[in-house]
Design a protein around this motif. Structure first.
Motif, PDB file in Angstrom:
ATOM      1  N   ASP A 149      18.177  14.383 -46.757  1.00  0.00           N
ATOM      2  CA  ASP A 149      17.446  14.645 -45.534  1.00  0.00           C
ATOM      3  C   ASP A 149      16.044  14.031 -45.624  1.00  0.00           C
ATOM      4  OD1 ASP A 149      19.467  16.079 -44.278  1.00  0.00           O
ATOM      5  OD2 ASP A 149      18.861  17.959 -45.231  1.00  0.00           O
ATOM      6  N   PRO A 150      15.504  13.573 -44.488  1.00  0.00           N
ATOM      7  CA  PRO A 150      14.154  12.994 -44.515  1.00  0.00           C
ATOM      8  C   PRO A 150      13.119  14.024 -44.966  1.00  0.00           C
ATOM      9  CG  PRO A 150      15.265  12.514 -42.432  1.00  0.00           C
ATOM     10  CD  PRO A 150      16.115  13.510 -43.151  1.00  0.00           C
ATOM     11  N   ALA A 151      12.077  13.545 -45.580  1.00  0.00           N
ATOM     12  CA  ALA A 151      10.966  14.421 -45.987  1.00  0.00           C
ATOM     13  C   ALA A 151      10.300  15.009 -44.747  1.00  0.00           C
ATOM     14  CB  ALA A 151       9.953  13.631 -46.801  1.00  0.00           C
ATOM     15  N   PRO A 152       9.791  16.228 -44.827  1.00  0.00           N
ATOM     16  CA  PRO A 152       9.185  16.865 -43.651  1.00  0.00           C
ATOM     17  C   PRO A 152       7.974  16.109 -43.116  1.00  0.00           C
ATOM     18  CG  PRO A 152       8.790  18.155 -45.649  1.00  0.00           C
ATOM     19  CD  PRO A 152       9.795  17.114 -46.003  1.00  0.00           C
ATOM     20  N   ALA A 198      13.599   4.629 -36.659  1.00  0.00           N
ATOM     21  CA  ALA A 198      13.931   4.919 -38.057  1.00  0.00           C
ATOM     22  C   ALA A 198      14.109   6.414 -38.248  1.00  0.00           C
ATOM     23  CB  ALA A 198      12.850   4.389 -38.995  1.00  0.00           C
ATOM     24  N   LEU A 199      14.952   6.758 -39.206  1.00  0.00           N
ATOM     25  CA  LEU A 199      15.262   8.152 -39.472  1.00  0.00           C
ATOM     26  C   LEU A 199      14.097   8.900 -40.104  1.00  0.00           C
ATOM     27  CD1 LEU A 199      17.526  10.374 -39.627  1.00  0.00           C
ATOM     28  CD2 LEU A 199      18.015   9.488 -41.927  1.00  0.00           C
ATOM     29  N   GLN A 247      17.633   3.412 -31.424  1.00  0.00           N
ATOM     30  CA  GLN A 247      18.626   3.910 -32.380  1.00  0.00           C
ATOM     31  C   GLN A 247      18.971   5.390 -32.218  1.00  0.00           C
ATOM     32  OE1 GLN A 247      20.008   1.877 -35.429  1.00  0.00           O
ATOM     33  NE2 GLN A 247      19.643   0.535 -33.698  1.00  0.00           N
ATOM     34  N   ASN A 248      18.404   6.069 -31.241  1.00  0.00           N
ATOM     35  CA  ASN A 248      18.774   7.462 -31.020  1.00  0.00           C
ATOM     36  C   ASN A 248      18.571   7.797 -29.552  1.00  0.00           C
ATOM     37  OD1 ASN A 248      16.079   9.023 -30.612  1.00  0.00           O
ATOM     38  ND2 ASN A 248      15.699   7.781 -32.445  1.00  0.00           N
ATOM     39  N   SER A 249      19.060   8.943 -29.134  1.00  0.00           N
ATOM     40  CA  SER A 249      19.068   9.298 -27.718  1.00  0.00           C
ATOM     41  C   SER A 249      17.802   9.995 -27.246  1.00  0.00           C
ATOM     42  CB  SER A 249      20.282  10.203 -27.425  1.00  0.00           C
ATOM     43  OG  SER A 249      21.486   9.516 -27.693  1.00  0.00           O
ATOM     44  N   HIS A 250      16.919  10.331 -28.158  1.00  0.00           N
ATOM     45  CA  HIS A 250      15.671  11.003 -27.782  1.00  0.00           C
ATOM     46  C   HIS A 250      14.495  10.326 -28.485  1.00  0.00           C
ATOM     47  CE1 HIS A 250      17.988  14.153 -25.812  1.00  0.00           C
ATOM     48  NE2 HIS A 250      18.741  14.189 -26.889  1.00  0.00           N
TER      49      HIS A 250
END
Length: 404
Positions: A93-96, A113-114, A130-133
């Motif tokens: 998971d990405p870092a906070p 980017a994620l 790359q994403n919907s929001h």
């Protein structure tokens, strides 16, 4: 500012089981690998030293220099696909706390980017969120004189709340800095909406092989090349981008030449269907067993593809369900009479599926089959029925739409 093209976005490891794939690309890495064969560039990203080394190795053979400017991360992100049309899982998971990169150049290709954010300042920007929001392209003090958004139809609807894609484009174009928006519709092509101009239809280019992982990255990269660097018109750049996508999904190779694209554009008839005309193509009959967990799972993956592409279909499990064998058989055969195409999964050589395929051929329906693990002896039977058989699920599904 400078005249070197900048690419901003994620660099990730991608793995897939069907078909086998294991490489470090991600959206920005794949775009850089394509573009560096045509123009110098600088790639900005956040990734682990191990992933940056693997990508640098892949970029060694490019025609032009790709300068890598990476912010180090403790661990790179891996996306895992079971099959190329499936939804991936990723880890870690990405870092906070998200790093924020600031990038300035004349021309920027920006991917969402994620695990980090970017502030970009440029003359021309191609933005693939790359994403919907996504955050707006000008969030955080970013700026651009001219912007083109590259979205798929799901993103366009989610971003704007508009069901009609033209209405979605009008909403996006309310920002005067956004010169155009391209809304991709998968197998059916794309639509280009430019400020003050009528919509332009961009066809897809059918291929026998269809490797979907990274196909959208290639479209955005090729569009950026032909619009920002080669200075083609937006419609011309979009058509070259569609041809480049076809070249990639057929070969899995980002070393794409202008000669290859020119040949494809002249030799292959583009495939485009307006969204409102899709129902007129008729329904696709899904012929497949659904009696155990693995069978049910694959049937769900097949109908998920048709639903995402808004293709009408008939699935015996979903539309009839379970019941007496006689009643089910009658309803299924009646449905076949009202379909135009049959898509069959034949790995298990299920008798009901074979009967449906034979009945469909008797009716003169187009039949396409997916068979990953079927003997050559059994394949001869499908050849005799004039069924088009594919060993890859994505290729089978796409060609069932393209060739009907």
């Amino acid at each position: 500012m400078n005249d070197v093209l900048a690419v901003v976005g994620g660099v990730y490891r991608e793995t897939c089981e069907f078909p086998i794939w294991d490489s470090v690309f991600g959206s920005a890495g794949r775009a850089a690998a394509l573009l560096a064969h045509h123009h110098p560039l600088t790639l900005h990203s956040v990734t682990s030293p191990g992933f940056s080394e693997r990508l640098a190795y892949l970029l060694r053979g490019t025609t032009h220099r790709a300068t890598l400017k990476f912010t180090p991360a403790e661990q790179g992100v891996t996306f895992e696909y079971l099959h190329a049309l499936g939804s991936p899982t990723y880890y870690p998971d990405p870092a906070p706390q998200r790093p924020r990169l600031t990038v300035e150049a004349d021309n920027i290709l920006k991917f969402g980017a994620l695990e980090f954010d970017t502030v970009t300042r440029c003359r021309r920007l191609v933005y693939d969120p790359q994403n919907s929001h996504p955050e707006p392209h000008d969030a955080g003090g970013a700026s651009a004189d001219q912007v083109v958004y590259v979205l798929n139809h799901i993103q366009a609807r989610s971003m704007t709340g508009q069901e009609n894609l033209q209405d979605a484009a009008v909403t996006i174009l309310e920002n005067p800095a956004i010169r155009a928006v391209i809304i991709k519709r998968g197998v059916f092509g794309a639509d280009l909406f430019e400020q003050g101009q009528p919509a332009v239809q961009i066809g897809s280019y059918p291929t026998d092989g269809v490797f979907k992982i990274g196909s959208g990255d290639v479209f955005s990269a090729a569009f950026a090349l032909f619009w920002m660097i080669n200075d083609l018109s937006l419609p011309q750049a979009a058509r070259f981008a569609s041809a480049a996508t076809a070249q990639y999904v057929e070969t899995r190779d980002v070393r794409i030449t202008l000669e290859q694209l020119t040949a494809r554009l002249s030799a292959v008839e583009p495939f485009y269907i307006p969204e409102e005309d899709i129902p007129s193509l008729g329904r696709v009959y899904v012929a497949a067993p659904f009696f155990n967990l693995s069978q049910r799972w694959l049937v769900e993956e097949i109908v998920t593809f048709f639903e995402k592409e808004r293709i009408p279909y008939f699935s015996p499990f979903h539309d009839v369900g379970r019941g007496s064998q006689k009643s089910l058989g009658e309803q299924d055969l009646e449905a076949l009479n009202n379909c135009r195409t049959v898509f069959g999964w034949v790995d298990d050589m299920d008798p009901g599926t074979l009967l449906e395929l034979g009945y469909a051929r008797r009716l003169g329906l187009n039949t396409y089959t997916y068979a990953y693990d079927v003997s050559q002896t059994h394949r001869m039977m499908f050849d005799a029925l004039n069924c088009r058989n594919y060993g890859d699920l994505a290729a089978a599904l796409y060609n069932a739409v393209w060739n009907r």
